[in-house]
Write an enzyme that holds these catalytic residues in place. Structure first.
Site, PDB file in Angstrom:
ATOM      1  N   GLY A 136      58.157  -6.137 -24.829  1.00  0.00           N
ATOM      2  CA  GLY A 136      59.635  -6.129 -24.788  1.00  0.00           C
ATOM      3  C   GLY A 136      60.133  -5.555 -23.474  1.00  0.00           C
ATOM      4  O   GLY A 136      61.104  -6.037 -22.896  1.00  0.00           O
ATOM      5  N   TRP A 170      59.624  -8.091 -20.803  1.00  0.00           N
ATOM      6  CA  TRP A 170      60.605  -9.181 -20.933  1.00  0.00           C
ATOM      7  C   TRP A 170      61.837  -8.882 -20.067  1.00  0.00           C
ATOM      8  O   TRP A 170      62.459  -9.786 -19.519  1.00  0.00           O
ATOM      9  CB  TRP A 170      61.025  -9.325 -22.399  1.00  0.00           C
ATOM     10  N   HIS A 171      62.171  -7.577 -19.939  1.00  0.00           N
ATOM     11  CA  HIS A 171      63.371  -7.224 -19.186  1.00  0.00           C
ATOM     12  C   HIS A 171      63.221  -7.459 -17.695  1.00  0.00           C
ATOM     13  O   HIS A 171      64.220  -7.559 -16.973  1.00  0.00           O
ATOM     14  CB  HIS A 171      63.747  -5.757 -19.428  1.00  0.00           C
ATOM     15  N   GLY A 172      62.023  -7.495 -17.199  1.00  0.00           N
ATOM     16  CA  GLY A 172      61.864  -7.738 -15.774  1.00  0.00           C
ATOM     17  C   GLY A 172      60.417  -7.704 -15.372  1.00  0.00           C
ATOM     18  O   GLY A 172      59.576  -7.070 -16.018  1.00  0.00           O
ATOM     19  N   PHE A 227      67.730 -10.204 -16.287  1.00  0.00           N
ATOM     20  CA  PHE A 227      66.643 -10.225 -17.259  1.00  0.00           C
ATOM     21  C   PHE A 227      66.417 -11.639 -17.774  1.00  0.00           C
ATOM     22  O   PHE A 227      65.467 -11.948 -18.365  1.00  0.00           O
ATOM     23  CB  PHE A 227      66.934  -9.281 -18.435  1.00  0.00           C
TER      24      PHE A 227
END
Lengths: 360, 461
Positions: free
Chosen positions: B312, B315-317, B461
């Protein structure tokens, strides 16, 4: 009651959008917008988003600027909170400072080191052309007029970059003019502007003229200066703070400054074929304000070609001359390179990267 | 194009609403789809084929999954998600992997950086959830490509979420009628979201940027910057989500709430039930539970938590700092779970709230850092290694209006607690929001005129 509020809000929302749409539609049908959009309407521009970027600008241009309301907000913020916006800091009553001079910049030291390399490369480029170069670093207003900060903080970086430049640039062998010693402090700067006033410009120009005479000899042209009576001059910091229309009640009051102009007596040859100026001034907005050019010409006795540009930063204009318009330097004997020292730690610009060969 | 821009407010949205209103029945889905693709192409038209191809792929494989049986069904699911997932890995993580390899091998490969298409993460998660739900039989495959592509591409959630699931909108895609009250409530949500983005998040942005630019920040500098970022991120993304929900309501599509007063949480587990709900529930349903979820030994559950939160975070960067941020939260959730399982005493609501907020803010300090070096500077400053009092550098950077906004933001966080109201839940009866929406929106439009457009944080993102 919430239902009534929501109904009113919806009507107002739709009315605002439709009114805005009307303004945008009228503007987009106009000559200016159509020309701009037609020029941008290439396949490549549409694919990579540059066309819509132009369209965005045209849409914004089509909307009526609510300057009246914006001004009231800016004026109130200044008067009540002493807040002068994102880009400006308020000092003592009537004094404004450019925020960039006060804060820290990300990667400041690395940017500074790179600027030293650029300066060395510029020196070499001038040596290769057998051209004289006189450098004028302009100190920050926040340092020379510090007594008018009235508690507004100044980052350590501001002091460091000035000290670091003078201690480290000596090894470059540049012919530099230092104006801080003997500078009239706050009396050499405009209160509502980031630039020097005529007193500051005159002192700086006099010092640069000495260096010019030393390098290429005294000039022989007769240059007469004249000054208008002082008149109100709304400073660029007032504009950046959005205070240019509300100062009568919110403050600060504009500076009172004369305008300086120079008359140059040119003596032509047989066919009036006057040779072009042998000195070029390639600097920032400091070179374009408060009669710096005129004082420089008068003090050096030499006509100077003005090639400075607002927003040139450290060496933007000089590098563009070297890389893109070298023919301008063909008949030049000396270039005066002026830059604001606050630009030393700013992030690198595209033209600087290009000059260093780092452009991607 | 961002919602908080002249182009959206005064060209795109009014033209869309006019065309939408003039179009009869379900042909309106065609209008939403066409405008959504236009919305995307406004950023870069050359990436439009990518999202269109993913939509076609997911729609077609969804039909295949629904008709396949036995092992073929599993293969259909695998093929259904492999193309969207491969696109995400390529566009989002190729640069990170190559640059990491360069560091490890101490060499320069001359790799031309791959540009990340905006919104790809949200788009791909939508596609994966659809394929998985069809496979699980929790939704029926959508026979109409227009309906499916409308769900996946609707401009309200296309580029910055929330992560909308097909089952949430399936019914309304097929049949919906105009409800005036719903439309008006959508306008209100949009206006309030717009105001919180422009008036709070964007106002705090320069202070946060300045704090993170200081080479040797003090403890107070870091606290101001991180508190500012904590508020900026929340008001930015919850503002965007409110606008997305509002736009959905204007056209009769209901998206669930994405935030539920997360900063009032009294435990980390509660925080993740209230923050970016569409993503956290996606991670729970499509990653954590398939990994085994809460079943199994303590070690197994802990591993599931770490894997889920780590992915997770990533996933943001595409940065190792995001991975560590995710693992930080995974670790916190793991400790909370073990603590509870051991029957150790609870912290109580207030202490739990303070500890949770502190834990989350330490995480945001890392989340905001653009590199390990920057994170090191921030944490070093936090420990007081450069002094405690406000530095001249931070003093020079902050404005009175930013401090006022900081105080206002903190007040708004605690307002629901004080007034016992819930500002993020749909609460059509609350008079304060209804009357405040218009003046706040108009003021925000006015403020926006004097500013550069600030992109939404979740665009990256």
């Amino acid at each position: 009651m919430p239902h009534l509020a929501r109904a009113l809000a919806t009507l107002a929302f739709l009315a605002l959008m439709l009114t805005g749409l009307g303004f945008v539609a009228v503007h987009l049908r106009g000559e200016e917008a159509r020309t701009a959009l037609a020029a941008a309407a290439t396949r490549e521009n549409v694919l990579d988003g540059r066309f819509t970027a132009v369209l965005d600008k045209q849409i914004t241009a089509g909307l009526p600027q609510l300057t009246g309301l914006e001004d009231v907000v800016s004026g109130l913020a200044y008067k009540v909170l002493g807040d002068a916006g994102d880009l400006v800091r308020a000092g003592c009553p009537g004094w404004l400072f450019y925020r960039e001079e006060l804060i820290e910049t990300r990667g400041a030291r690395a940017n500074f080191e790179t600027r030293l390399k650029i300066a060395a490369k510029i020196r070499d480029a001038f040596a290769a052309r057998n051209l004289a170069l006189v450098v004028l670093p302009v100190p920050d207003k926040a340092l020379l007029a510090a007594e008018h900060l009235c508690g507004a903080s100044v980052s350590g970086e501001a002091r460091w970059r000035s000290q670091a430049w003078w201690s480290q640039s000596g090894a470059l062998g540049l012919d530099q003019v230092e104006i801080a010693p003997g500078f009239p402090g706050a009396d050499g700067f405009l209160r509502t502007d980031t630039h020097w006033n005529v007193a500051g410009a005159k002192l700086a120009a006099g010092r640069v003229a000495e260096a010019v005479r030393r390098r290429i000899g005294p000039g022989t042209q007769k240059i007469t200066l004249s000054q208008s009576p002082p008149k109100a001059r709304v400073g660029d910091l007032m504009r950046l703070a959005g205070l240019e229309r509300t100062y009568s009640w919110s403050g600060p009051q504009p500076d009172e400054e004369p305008e300086v102009s120079a008359a140059i007596a040119r003596t032509g040859g047989l066919l009036d074929d006057v040779p072009g100026p042998q000195v070029v001034l390639a600097g920032s907005s400091f070179s374009r304000n408060s009669g710096f050019l005129e004082y420089l010409q008068a003090a050096s006795g030499t006509e100077v070609a003005q090639r400075s540009r607002d927003g040139s930063g450290f060496a933007g204009q000089l590098l563009e001359l070297l890389m893109d318009e070298p023919q301008i330097l063909a008949e030049t004997r000396l270039v005066v390179w002026e830059f604001p020292m606050r630009a030393l730690t700013r992030p690198l610009t595209d033209v600087e990267r290009r000059f260093l060969g780092d452009a991607k | 194009m961002v919602f908080a821009s002249d182009s959206f407010l005064f060209l795109f949205l009014p033209v869309f609403l006019i065309v939408y209103a003039l179009t009869p029945g379900l042909a309106r889905n065609v209008v939403i789809l066409a405008f959504s693709w236009l919305f995307y192409a406004w950023w870069r038209a050359d990436f439009l084929p990518l999202i269109v191809s993913i939509a076609i792929w997911s729609w077609a494989t969804g039909l295949w999954i629904s008709r396949a049986e036995g092992r073929a069904r599993g293969w259909a699911l695998f093929i259904g998600i492999v193309w969207p997932l491969a696109s995400l890995v390529w566009f989002k993580y190729a640069n990170m992997l190559v640059h990491s390899a360069e560091v490890l091998t101490a060499s320069v490969w001359g790799w031309p950086d791959v540009l990340l298409p905006i919104g790809l993460s949200f788009f791909v998660f939508g596609a994966i959830s659809y394929s998985t739900d069809v496979f699980r039989g929790t939704v029926k495959a959508e026979p109409s490509f227009v309906n499916y592509a409308t769900y996946q591409s609707m401009f309200g959630h296309l580029v910055a979420g929330p992560v909308v699931r097909y089952e949430w909108v399936a019914q309304r895609l097929k049949e919906r009628t105009f409800h005036r009250a719903e439309f008006m409530f959508g306008v209100e949500r949009f206006m309030l979201g717009f105001a919180q983005k422009v008036l709070i998040a964007d106002t705090l942005a320069p202070m946060v940027d300045a704090g993170y630019a200081i080479a040797h920040p003090t403890t107070m500098d870091v606290l101001l910057a991180v508190t500012g970022y904590t508020l900026q991120l929340y008001f930015d993304f919850s503002g965007y989500s409110a606008m997305a929900i509002g736009l959905g309501l204007m056209v009769g599509l209901k998206f669930p709430e994405n935030f539920d007063n997360p900063y009032l949480s009294t435990s980390l587990a509660e925080f993740w039930r209230r923050w970016h709900i569409s993503l956290s529930s996606w991670l729970r349903d499509y990653l954590y539970i398939p990994l085994g979820g809460n079943r199994g030994s303590t070690g197994r559950v802990s591993a599931n938590l770490l894997i889920t939160m780590g992915l997770g975070g990533l996933w943001h960067g595409a940065s190792w700092t995001f991975l560590i941020w995710g693992l930080w939260h995974g670790f916190g959730l793991m400790v909370g779970r073990v603590w509870k399982n051991l029957g150790l005493p609870g912290t109580g609501a207030w202490l739990g709230h303070v500890l949770t907020l502190a834990f989350v803010m330490v995480g945001w300090a890392l989340f905001r850092a653009q590199s390990w070096a920057e994170a090191g500077v921030i944490f070093s400053g936090l420990t007081g290694s450069n002094g405690v009092a406000l530095s001249p550098s931070m003093g020079a950077a902050i404005r009175p209006v930013e401090i006022a906004t900081l105080v206002l933001g903190i007040g708004l966080i605690y307002l629901p607690k004080l007034l016992r109201i819930d500002p993020s839940a749909p609460n059509p009866g609350h008079w304060l929001r209804a009357w405040a929406a218009l003046p706040l929106f108009l003021f925000a439009v006015l403020v926006l005129q004097g500013r550069m457009v600030v992109p939404f944080l979740y665009f990256q993102f």
